[in-house]
Design a protein around this motif. Structure first.
Motif, mmCIF file in Angstrom:
data_model
loop_
_atom_site.group_PDB
_atom_site.id
_atom_site.type_symbol
_atom_site.label_atom_id
_atom_site.label_comp_id
_atom_site.label_asym_id
_atom_site.label_seq_id
_atom_site.Cartn_x
_atom_site.Cartn_y
_atom_site.Cartn_z
ATOM 1 N N GLY A 166 0.795 -1.221 0.000
ATOM 2 C CA GLY A 166 0.000 0.000 0.000
ATOM 3 C C GLY A 166 0.824 1.267 0.000
ATOM 4 N N VAL A 167 2.130 1.170 0.265
ATOM 5 C CA VAL A 167 2.972 2.371 0.233
ATOM 6 C C VAL A 167 3.985 2.327 -0.911
ATOM 7 C CG1 VAL A 167 2.727 2.857 2.698
ATOM 8 C CG2 VAL A 167 4.626 1.424 1.912
ATOM 9 N N GLY A 168 3.905 1.279 -1.735
ATOM 10 C CA GLY A 168 4.791 1.182 -2.894
ATOM 11 C C GLY A 168 4.091 1.627 -4.162
ATOM 12 N N ASP A 169 4.847 2.286 -5.049
ATOM 13 C CA ASP A 169 4.276 2.767 -6.298
ATOM 14 C C ASP A 169 5.393 2.935 -7.325
ATOM 15 O OD1 ASP A 169 2.426 3.778 -8.150
ATOM 16 O OD2 ASP A 169 2.839 5.844 -7.546
ATOM 17 N N ALA A 170 5.281 2.227 -8.439
ATOM 18 C CA ALA A 170 6.235 2.338 -9.544
ATOM 19 C C ALA A 170 7.678 2.132 -9.086
ATOM 20 C CB ALA A 170 6.080 3.693 -10.231
ATOM 21 N N GLY A 171 7.869 1.133 -8.247
ATOM 22 C CA GLY A 171 9.225 0.817 -7.811
ATOM 23 C C GLY A 171 9.744 1.661 -6.676
ATOM 24 N N VAL A 172 8.908 2.552 -6.133
ATOM 25 C CA VAL A 172 9.300 3.416 -5.020
ATOM 26 C C VAL A 172 8.471 3.055 -3.797
ATOM 27 C CG1 VAL A 172 9.427 5.787 -4.160
ATOM 28 C CG2 VAL A 172 9.969 5.294 -6.559
ATOM 29 N N ILE A 173 9.124 2.897 -2.669
ATOM 30 C CA ILE A 173 8.435 2.631 -1.409
ATOM 31 C C ILE A 173 8.411 3.930 -0.619
ATOM 32 C CG2 ILE A 173 8.433 1.314 0.742
ATOM 33 C CD1 ILE A 173 9.972 -0.886 -0.758
ATOM 34 N N LYS A 174 7.240 4.519 -0.502
ATOM 35 C CA LYS A 174 7.101 5.811 0.158
ATOM 36 C C LYS A 174 6.877 5.587 1.654
ATOM 37 C CE LYS A 174 5.292 7.969 -4.024
ATOM 38 N NZ LYS A 174 4.160 8.723 -4.648
ATOM 39 N N ALA A 175 7.943 5.698 2.404
ATOM 40 C CA ALA A 175 7.903 5.367 3.829
ATOM 41 C C ALA A 175 7.739 6.618 4.673
ATOM 42 C CB ALA A 175 9.187 4.641 4.232
ATOM 43 N N PRO A 176 6.654 6.708 5.463
ATOM 44 C CA PRO A 176 6.522 7.816 6.409
ATOM 45 C C PRO A 176 7.543 7.662 7.536
ATOM 46 C CG PRO A 176 4.671 6.304 6.600
ATOM 47 C CD PRO A 176 5.472 5.842 5.436
ATOM 48 N N PRO A 177 7.710 8.707 8.360
ATOM 49 C CA PRO A 177 8.854 8.771 9.292
ATOM 50 C C PRO A 177 9.042 7.582 10.218
ATOM 51 C CG PRO A 177 7.811 10.916 9.136
ATOM 52 C CD PRO A 177 6.950 9.971 8.351
ATOM 53 N N ALA A 205 14.865 1.278 -2.730
ATOM 54 C CA ALA A 205 13.573 1.791 -3.211
ATOM 55 C C ALA A 205 12.906 2.735 -2.218
ATOM 56 C CB ALA A 205 12.635 0.630 -3.520
ATOM 57 N N LEU A 206 13.451 2.814 -1.001
ATOM 58 C CA LEU A 206 12.816 3.638 0.031
ATOM 59 C C LEU A 206 12.911 5.126 -0.281
ATOM 60 C CD1 LEU A 206 13.916 1.960 3.395
ATOM 61 C CD2 LEU A 206 11.634 1.984 2.384
ATOM 62 N N GLN A 207 11.810 5.803 -0.036
ATOM 63 C CA GLN A 207 11.773 7.263 -0.137
ATOM 64 C C GLN A 207 11.051 7.799 1.088
ATOM 65 O OE1 GLN A 207 10.272 9.011 -3.850
ATOM 66 N NE2 GLN A 207 9.211 10.564 -2.660
ATOM 67 N N LEU A 208 11.737 8.602 1.865
ATOM 68 C CA LEU A 208 11.133 9.169 3.071
ATOM 69 C C LEU A 208 10.118 10.223 2.689
ATOM 70 C CD1 LEU A 208 11.032 9.512 6.170
ATOM 71 C CD2 LEU A 208 12.914 11.145 5.947
ATOM 72 N N VAL A 209 8.912 10.080 3.195
ATOM 73 C CA VAL A 209 7.865 11.070 2.948
ATOM 74 C C VAL A 209 7.310 11.535 4.288
ATOM 75 C CG1 VAL A 209 7.230 10.185 0.679
ATOM 76 C CG2 VAL A 209 6.115 9.260 2.705
ATOM 77 N N ASP A 210 6.896 12.746 4.328
ATOM 78 C CA ASP A 210 6.379 13.317 5.574
ATOM 79 C C ASP A 210 4.939 13.715 5.350
ATOM 80 O OD1 ASP A 210 6.139 14.279 8.082
ATOM 81 O OD2 ASP A 210 7.405 16.039 7.819
ATOM 82 N N TYR A 211 4.038 12.741 5.576
ATOM 83 C CA TYR A 211 2.618 13.022 5.394
ATOM 84 C C TYR A 211 2.140 14.001 6.456
ATOM 85 C CZ TYR A 211 2.683 8.789 2.511
ATOM 86 O OH TYR A 211 2.963 7.854 1.550
ATOM 87 N N ALA A 212 1.183 14.841 6.055
ATOM 88 C CA ALA A 212 0.598 15.773 7.020
ATOM 89 C C ALA A 212 -0.149 14.974 8.079
ATOM 90 C CB ALA A 212 -0.357 16.732 6.320
ATOM 91 N N GLU A 213 0.068 15.317 9.331
ATOM 92 C CA GLU A 213 -0.608 14.615 10.433
ATOM 93 C C GLU A 213 -2.080 14.979 10.454
ATOM 94 O OE1 GLU A 213 0.072 13.195 13.706
ATOM 95 O OE2 GLU A 213 2.099 12.484 13.308
ATOM 96 N N PRO A 214 -2.988 14.002 10.462
ATOM 97 C CA PRO A 214 -4.409 14.318 10.617
ATOM 98 C C PRO A 214 -4.663 14.851 12.021
ATOM 99 C CG PRO A 214 -4.076 11.963 10.820
ATOM 100 C CD PRO A 214 -2.739 12.564 10.429
ATOM 101 N N PRO A 215 -5.675 15.674 12.190
ATOM 102 C CA PRO A 215 -5.969 16.170 13.542
ATOM 103 C C PRO A 215 -6.289 15.031 14.477
ATOM 104 C CG PRO A 215 -7.808 16.599 12.026
ATOM 105 C CD PRO A 215 -6.647 16.138 11.187
ATOM 106 N N ARG A 216 -5.685 15.017 15.655
ATOM 107 C CA ARG A 216 -5.909 13.943 16.616
ATOM 108 C C ARG A 216 -7.251 14.149 17.299
ATOM 109 N NH1 ARG A 216 -1.479 10.887 17.306
ATOM 110 N NH2 ARG A 216 -2.354 9.894 19.148
ATOM 111 N N ARG A 217 -8.014 13.080 17.387
ATOM 112 C CA ARG A 217 -9.342 13.155 17.981
ATOM 113 C C ARG A 217 -9.292 12.682 19.419
ATOM 114 N NH1 ARG A 217 -9.683 11.647 12.823
ATOM 115 N NH2 ARG A 217 -9.272 9.456 13.300
ATOM 116 N N SER A 218 -10.026 13.393 20.264
ATOM 117 C CA SER A 218 -10.091 12.984 21.660
ATOM 118 C C SER A 218 -11.417 12.262 21.881
ATOM 119 C CB SER A 218 -10.012 14.214 22.570
ATOM 120 O OG SER A 218 -10.167 13.842 23.913
ATOM 121 N N ARG A 219 -11.363 10.941 21.872
ATOM 122 C CA ARG A 219 -12.576 10.146 22.076
ATOM 123 C C ARG A 219 -12.180 8.771 22.566
ATOM 124 N NH1 ARG A 219 -12.344 6.275 18.400
ATOM 125 N NH2 ARG A 219 -11.584 6.667 16.300
ATOM 126 N N TRP A 220 -13.135 8.080 23.130
ATOM 127 C CA TRP A 220 -12.935 6.678 23.465
ATOM 128 C C TRP A 220 -13.150 5.860 22.214
ATOM 129 C CZ3 TRP A 220 -10.745 5.949 27.935
ATOM 130 C CH2 TRP A 220 -11.018 6.828 28.992
#
Length: 235
Positions: A166-177, A205-220
């Motif tokens: 799910g994080v590989g595309d066209a021979g590149v592995i897009k790895a988050p931090p 093939a690894l490529q470091l990517v820095d995805y934007a953090e989604p807002p953290r939800r405070s819930r059970w």
């Protein structure tokens, strides 16, 4: 605090030495007639898994599919994983960051496979089980390794690629931090001459990517009923 108790027939099955296919049929009919739908159902499944030393082959599929389906499809967000149900899952299956058994690790992997989204924390957690097997010789993944050696084996390659699906595309592995960090720790812990040749291909093939953090939800953790219309808050 009230003590959790297994109801019949789960309480009888938990006292057996071997869990059989007939026991699973009883559980489906009487204990989980609608499948795994509540946090107490999850606790009961974990108790059964931990209490019976021997289990029939059918148990692994039942345990993994039922629990993964509950976590991904019956807790919010439906059909996906977020930081809250991921944290809950990791607390269920691990002690101090170490997955307790091979079947619980398979649960983690299957939840990742059926989820529309896999947070970086869970990929890193799954990859760290390989690092723990290599460096500290502990954990659920260590128990499943066919060849017990310090280098990366073909089995390890298949495991890593399953986690990275799910994080590989066209021979590149897009790895988050976090995923990137664990992969680098694994690389530092092994010698190139002792690793399977495909490991070097993965690293290149690894490529470091820095995805934007989604807002953290405070819930059970919230569980959805079968109509997907109402939810109950659980700790």
């Amino acid at each position: 605090m009230s003590e959790f108790r297994l109801a019949f027939p789960a309480c009888v099955i938990a006292g057996k030495h071997r869990l059989t296919a007939e026991d699973i049929s009883l559980l489906r009919k009487h204990t989980f007639p609608e499948g795994i739908r509540t946090a107490d159902d999850v606790v009961a499944m974990l108790a059964l898994n931990n209490s019976c030393p021997e289990k029939c082959p059918e148990w692994s599929s039942f345990f993994v599919e039922q629990l993964a389906g509950f976590i991904v499809n019956y807790t919010y967000p439906q059909g996906s994983l977020d930081e809250i149900n991921v944290a809950w899952l990791m607390r269920m299956v691990a002690t101090d960051g170490v997955v307790n058994s091979a079947i619980e690790l398979e649960l983690v992997l299957h939840a990742m496979e059926i989820s529309a989204n896999v947070p970086d924390e869970l990929r890193a957690f799954a990859l760290d089980q390989l690092r723990l097997a290599l460096v500290e010789n502990i954990g659920g993944y260590k128990l499943s390794r066919a060849i017990d050696r310090k280098g990366i084996t073909r089995q390890d390659i298949d495991y890593v690629m399953r986690v990275l699906r799910g994080v590989g595309d066209a021979g590149v592995i897009k790895a988050p931090p976090l995923t990137w960090s664990v992969l680098m720790q694994i690389a530092e812990a092994t010698l190139p001459v002792g690793n399977h040749p495909r490991w070097a291909d993965i690293l290149s093939a690894l490529q470091l990517v820095d995805y934007a953090e989604p807002p953290r939800r405070s819930r059970w953790l919230r569980i959805v009923d079968d109509s997907f219309e109402s939810a109950t808050a659980v700790a």
